[in-house]
Design a protein around this motif. Structure first.
Motif, PDB file in Angstrom:
ATOM      1  N   PHE A 189       0.991 -19.764 -18.711  1.00 13.52           N
ATOM      2  CA  PHE A 189       1.759 -20.236 -19.856  1.00 13.52           C
ATOM      3  C   PHE A 189       0.979 -20.061 -21.156  1.00 13.52           C
ATOM      4  N   SER A 190      -0.253 -20.545 -21.181  1.00 13.84           N
ATOM      5  CA  SER A 190      -1.022 -20.475 -22.426  1.00 13.84           C
ATOM      6  C   SER A 190      -1.367 -19.032 -22.795  1.00 13.84           C
ATOM      7  N   ALA A 191      -1.635 -18.193 -21.797  1.00 11.84           N
ATOM      8  CA  ALA A 191      -1.921 -16.784 -22.094  1.00 11.84           C
ATOM      9  C   ALA A 191      -0.699 -16.102 -22.694  1.00 11.84           C
ATOM     10  N   ARG A 192       0.491 -16.419 -22.186  1.00 10.52           N
ATOM     11  CA  ARG A 192       1.709 -15.787 -22.704  1.00 10.52           C
ATOM     12  C   ARG A 192       1.995 -16.237 -24.128  1.00 10.52           C
ATOM     13  N   VAL A 193       1.850 -17.511 -24.386  1.00 10.15           N
ATOM     14  CA  VAL A 193       2.087 -18.011 -25.741  1.00 10.15           C
ATOM     15  C   VAL A 193       1.040 -17.445 -26.701  1.00 10.15           C
ATOM     16  N   GLU A 194      -0.207 -17.411 -26.270  1.00  9.85           N
ATOM     17  CA  GLU A 194      -1.258 -16.853 -27.127  1.00  9.85           C
ATOM     18  C   GLU A 194      -1.004 -15.388 -27.437  1.00  9.85           C
ATOM     19  N   ARG A 195      -0.572 -14.621 -26.447  1.00  4.24           N
ATOM     20  CA  ARG A 195      -0.278 -13.204 -26.679  1.00  4.24           C
ATOM     21  C   ARG A 195       0.846 -13.052 -27.694  1.00  4.24           C
ATOM     22  N   PHE A 196       1.861 -13.877 -27.574  1.00  9.19           N
ATOM     23  CA  PHE A 196       2.967 -13.825 -28.536  1.00  9.19           C
ATOM     24  C   PHE A 196       2.490 -14.170 -29.943  1.00  9.19           C
ATOM     25  N   LEU A 197       1.718 -15.217 -30.072  1.00 14.43           N
ATOM     26  CA  LEU A 197       1.270 -15.663 -31.395  1.00 14.43           C
ATOM     27  C   LEU A 197       0.287 -14.692 -32.032  1.00 14.43           C
ATOM     28  N   SER A 198      -0.473 -13.984 -31.225  1.00 16.74           N
ATOM     29  CA  SER A 198      -1.481 -13.096 -31.794  1.00 16.74           C
ATOM     30  C   SER A 198      -0.959 -11.691 -32.111  1.00 16.74           C
ATOM     31  N   SER A 199       0.033 -11.233 -31.373  1.00 20.61           N
ATOM     32  CA  SER A 199       0.470  -9.863 -31.603  1.00 20.61           C
ATOM     33  C   SER A 199       1.974  -9.692 -31.571  1.00 20.61           C
ATOM     34  N   GLY A 200       2.708 -10.750 -31.508  1.00 23.32           N
ATOM     35  CA  GLY A 200       4.149 -10.642 -31.406  1.00 23.32           C
ATOM     36  C   GLY A 200       4.584 -10.624 -29.970  1.00 23.32           C
ATOM     37  N   VAL A 201       5.821 -10.316 -29.765  1.00 21.95           N
ATOM     38  CA  VAL A 201       6.455 -10.382 -28.452  1.00 21.95           C
ATOM     39  C   VAL A 201       5.649  -9.556 -27.489  1.00 21.95           C
TER      40      VAL A 201
END
Length: 68
Positions: A56-68
């Motif tokens: 969960f946290s890796a997916r949200v972090e990936r979204f916040l750092s580089s977009g979808v």
């Protein structure tokens, strides 16, 4: 129609084993946004951040750092 005016990227997360919203409904919701995306967390229920906090946290972090 109002959701189409949102210009930013939107991530809708669903959990594979959750009944509300089911992943198919989460995908429909994401489709209401111009830049919407959906992702389904495998083997997770209604509280996916508890079922697999790393995913969960890796997916949200990936979204916040580089977009979808």
């Amino acid at each position: 129609a109002g959701l189409r005016r949102v210009s930013g990227e939107v991530l809708v997360l669903a959990a594979e084993l959750d009944g509300n919203p089911r992943p198919v409904l989460a995908a429909e919701l994401a489709g209401l946004f111009r830049r919407g995306a959906v992702d389904v967390q495998p083997r997770a229920g209604h509280f996916p951040w508890l079922d697999d906090p790393g995913w969960f946290s890796a997916r949200v972090e990936r979204f916040l750092s580089s977009g979808v």
